[in-house]
Scaffold this active site. Structure first.
Site, PDB file in Angstrom:
ATOM      1  N   GLY A   1      -2.200  -4.210   1.100  1.00 22.07           N
ATOM      2  CA  GLY A   1      -2.325  -5.477   1.820  1.00 22.07           C
ATOM      3  C   GLY A   1      -1.349  -6.546   1.390  1.00 22.07           C
ATOM      4  O   GLY A   1      -1.342  -7.648   1.972  1.00 22.07           O
TER       5      GLY A   1
ATOM      6  N   SER B   1       0.806  -1.223   0.000  1.00 23.24           N
ATOM      7  CA  SER B   1       0.000   0.000   0.000  1.00 23.24           C
ATOM      8  C   SER B   1       0.835   1.268   0.000  1.00 23.24           C
ATOM      9  O   SER B   1       0.353   2.331  -0.407  1.00 23.24           O
ATOM     10  CB  SER B   1      -0.932   0.005   1.225  1.00 23.24           C
ATOM     11  OG  SER B   1      -0.190  -0.107   2.429  1.00 23.24           O
TER      12      SER B   1
ATOM     13  N   ASN C   1       3.743  -5.476   5.878  1.00 25.70           N
ATOM     14  CA  ASN C   1       2.628  -6.382   6.158  1.00 25.70           C
ATOM     15  C   ASN C   1       3.116  -7.740   6.630  1.00 25.70           C
ATOM     16  O   ASN C   1       2.482  -8.385   7.473  1.00 25.70           O
ATOM     17  CB  ASN C   1       1.754  -6.531   4.911  1.00 25.70           C
ATOM     18  CG  ASN C   1       1.018  -5.243   4.570  1.00 25.70           C
ATOM     19  OD1 ASN C   1       0.595  -4.510   5.454  1.00 25.70           O
ATOM     20  ND2 ASN C   1       0.899  -4.959   3.287  1.00 25.70           N
TER      21      ASN C   1
ATOM     22  N   HIS D   1      -0.523   6.263   6.511  1.00 23.36           N
ATOM     23  CA  HIS D   1       0.062   6.146   5.165  1.00 23.36           C
ATOM     24  C   HIS D   1       0.442   7.530   4.662  1.00 23.36           C
ATOM     25  O   HIS D   1      -0.087   8.546   5.123  1.00 23.36           O
ATOM     26  CB  HIS D   1      -0.935   5.506   4.195  1.00 23.36           C
ATOM     27  CG  HIS D   1      -1.043   4.022   4.323  1.00 23.36           C
ATOM     28  ND1 HIS D   1      -1.733   3.419   5.360  1.00 23.36           N
ATOM     29  CD2 HIS D   1      -0.540   3.011   3.566  1.00 23.36           C
ATOM     30  CE1 HIS D   1      -1.654   2.104   5.221  1.00 23.36           C
ATOM     31  NE2 HIS D   1      -0.933   1.833   4.147  1.00 23.36           N
TER      32      HIS D   1
END
Length: 341
Positions: free
Chosen positions: A101, A49, A141, A318
């Site tokens: 993700g 992401s 992640n 983010h």
């Protein structure tokens, strides 16, 4: 909790070689380019992401399942390519397969999209024999950074679009500092860092195998938490929530230390594999989520530019547009250096 470690780099590299086949070693590039090429450079961007720039609107592929990647039309690969074009360096971007993700393993395995929206093919499928530049970043992640955040926040433990579960939901969020400094929490972090490092090793070797003549640029993550965490006790202009919501102040240095450890592992893996590294952590100490008007990171619960089902989606820490532009600048600068050496 039984601590699992990777005992030596040679064992890890050997395991990766077995997974890829004995011909993998033949795919290591012989050397870098002599100068920036006059012709367009066949390029592939990959990542999670932070490469897709989740939170920036509008997004690509809204008419297909790839829309669930939340890949911004103006993500940093796009902005970086435009910066380079202004310097007469043209990237022929064959694919940008970055997807929100994504784990590192999704470089070589299918990725399941949220809400049963379908699956995406492995990101390595975008690599071809004529690919000359591979750029992107993954690892957060696989480390489980959202689980770390949820371990430290009651608000993030509430139902939301943020994936993952707390590392240990039986432990109170307010005690996450003690948890991650204790035997079980520390062992979990050590294991996840080893896992991310081993997977990144395999990923970089796979890029060499499937795109043997490509320059490889691994992009790190921008810094989230400043050295002076008292700045995190003030909401950003126009915001009511603190940048890290209800994460205890004494846990913020833990978040920063975890991110720095991941950055160091990424940098080392890149060096060990002959790849280049963009150290965004080192370059963004004045643009953290707690730097007010100068923040390059949207606060955990600050509304991003995206909506879903007519509801705003938070940034979930983010890069905002300013942060995206910082990413693009440093990535473009690194690509220019790589293509000119």
């Amino acid at each position: 909790m039984r601590k699992t470690t990777i005992s030596s780099r040679s064992r890890r590299l050997a395991a990766a070689a077995v997974a890829l086949g004995s011909c993998l070693a033949l795919g290591v590039p012989a050397g870098g380019a002599a100068a920036a090429p006059a012709d367009p450079v066949p390029t592939v961007f990959f990542g999670d992401s932070y490469t897709a720039n989740f939170g920036v609107s509008p997004v690509n592929n809204t008419d297909s399942e790839r829309g669930w990647c939340f890949q911004a039309t103006e993500n940093y690969p796009t902005v970086a390519a435009r910066r380079l074009k202004n310097k007469d360096i043209t990237l022929d971007v064959k694919s940008d397969v970055s997807c929100g993700g994504a784990l590192v393993e999704h470089f070589w395995q299918e990725q399941q999209l949220p809400f049963g929206a379908g699956t995406l093919s492995a990101q390595q499928d975008a690599l071809k024999a004529d690919t000359r530049l591979v750029v992107g970043g993954m690892g957060g992640n696989t480390l489980g950074f959202t689980s770390i955040l949820k371990q430290c926040s009651d608000k993030l433990r509430q139902p939301s679009l943020l994936p993952g579960e707390p590392v240990d939901p039986d432990q109170p969020a307010g005690e996450c500092k003690d948890f991650f400094e204790s035997q079980d929490g520390k062992a979990w972090l050590d294991y996840k860092l080893d896992q991310a490092e081993g997977d990144l090793d395999q990923m970089l070797q796979r890029t060499s195998y499937f795109a043997p003549d490509a320059e490889r640029v691994l992009v790190g993550y921008p810094r989230l938490v400043p050295k002076n965490t008292t700045k995190c006790l003030t909401a950003a202009p126009g915001q009511t929530e603190l940048p890290f919501a209800d994460v205890p102040q004494d846990a913020l240095p833990i978040l920063d230390a975890v991110q720095k450890r991941l950055d160091d592992r990424m940098k080392q893996v890149a060096a060990d594999n002959g790849a280049d590294f963009v150290d965004l952590y080192a370059a963004t100490g004045s643009n953290t989520a707690c730097d007010g008007a100068n923040r390059g990171i949207g606060g955990l619960l600050e509304n991003s530019k995206l909506t879903l089902f007519d509801q705003p989606i938070p940034w979930y820490a983010h890069p905002n547009e300013k942060g995206r532009d910082i990413q693009a600048k440093h990535v473009a600068d690194k690509i220019e250096t790589v293509l000119n050496r």
